[in-house]
Write a protein that holds these residues in place. Structure first.
Motif: not given
Ligand SMILES: [Zn+2]
Length: 313
Positions: A289-290, A12, A280, A284-287
């Motif tokens: 999730a990661d 990540l 949040r 970010s949304e991706k982070e």
């Protein structure tokens, strides 16, 4: 942060090592990072005074101390303040110390317990993992470097051990330094700069999750209540971006909810999801999730009761 095996492998990118950032006329941030397939570095902060520089935390990797040295320029580092003993915050001491004769290191005495406890155990585990040949080349390189650092553990001990709360003159400037016991680690040192109303919190505040590996959860919550009373406008966490005081309260609420939820009966999905919803604010949304794995990992660690041993007086 002392990464557990399951997390080491997580490929990540989070706040990967960035350029030094000037926060004001007298303060420079050298951001740490969590780079894919590597152990992390904590944030470092350089405080400029009439007598030289104070460096708050020194990172783990050579690339990080390179960035500190680049930001130092031709000025002299006269003091290092270590927030706590984790290797992503103190390893750079070994590099900086010999370059600046007369430099004094300020910290707590908690490294002594770590050298005969956690670090000794993790060195044994590291040697075993290396021997297994199963580590990725980059993690193996980090483990080898950490083993060399632990071998020189005596040199990580501070020249001046601090406790309680006091005002200290460092590099010709006055700072308030305080120690919270049994919090994120056995002893966490924070530094408040009254001139800029900025608090350097070390790992009392971390993103993407509270790094609970060696924490006493309740003591940590107490420490957050203590630092909340300080008159700071901005806060530099041990990992993650600079926050306002309001941001910090958001983080603190997320932390408290995470503790309560993980200590109860609700599904871990709810607790981890609650933390990630709070995070949040920064991620970010991706982070989100990661980094979901971190929230589950630390939630389960809280639930296991294994951290209670870190609360013993
Ligand atoms: Zn850390």
């Amino acid at each position: 942060m002392q990464l557990a095996g399951a997390l080491i492998a997580a490929a990540l990118a989070f706040a990967a090592p960035a350029q030094a950032q000037r926060l004001d006329d007298h303060t420079i941030l050298v951001p740490g990072g969590i780079t894919p397939g590597r152990q992390p570095d904590g944030n470092s902060i350089l405080l400029e005074g009439p007598d030289g520089l104070v460096v708050f935390d020194t990172g783990r990797h050579k690339t990080h101390s390179d960035a500190i040295l680049a930001a130092t320029g031709d000025r002299r580092i006269v003091a290092i303040v270590n927030s706590h003993w984790h290797l992503d915050h103190v390893s750079g001491n070994l590099r900086l110390r010999p370059l600046f004769p007369g430099l004094r290191v300020y910290g707590t005495g908690a490294i002594d317990g770590a050298l005969t406890g956690f670090l000794k155990t993790s060195a044994a585990q590291g040697r075993q993992a290396l021997a297994s040949g199963k580590l990725s080349p980059s993690i193996a390189e980090d483990v080898r470097a950490d083993l060399l650092t632990i071998d020189r553990g005596n040199e990580l001990r501070p020249d001046i051990q601090l406790g309680g709360v006091q005002t200290l003159k460092l590099a010709g400037r006055n700072f308030m330094l305080g120690v919270s016991l049994h919090a994120a680690t056995a002893a966490d040192l924070w530094l408040y700069d009254p001139a800029s109303k900025r608090l350097l919190a070390g790992d009392l505040v971390t993103l993407p999750a509270p790094f609970l590996d060696t924490a006493c959860p309740e003591g940590w919550a107490d420490a957050l209540a203590t630092i909340d009373k300080l008159d700071f406008e901005t806060l530099v966490p041990g990992h993650g971006p600079v926050m306002t005081h309001e941001d910090f309260r958001w983080w603190k609420n997320g932390f408290e909810d995470f503790l309560i939820c993980s200590g109860g009966e609700r599904p871990m999905e709810t607790c981890a999801g609650g933390w990630l919803a709070a995070a949040r604010h920064w991620l970010s949304e991706k982070e989100v999730a990661d980094f979901a794995g971190y929230a589950y990992y630390y939630g389960e660690l809280l639930r296991s009761g294994k951290l209670n041993k870190y609360c013993a007086a």
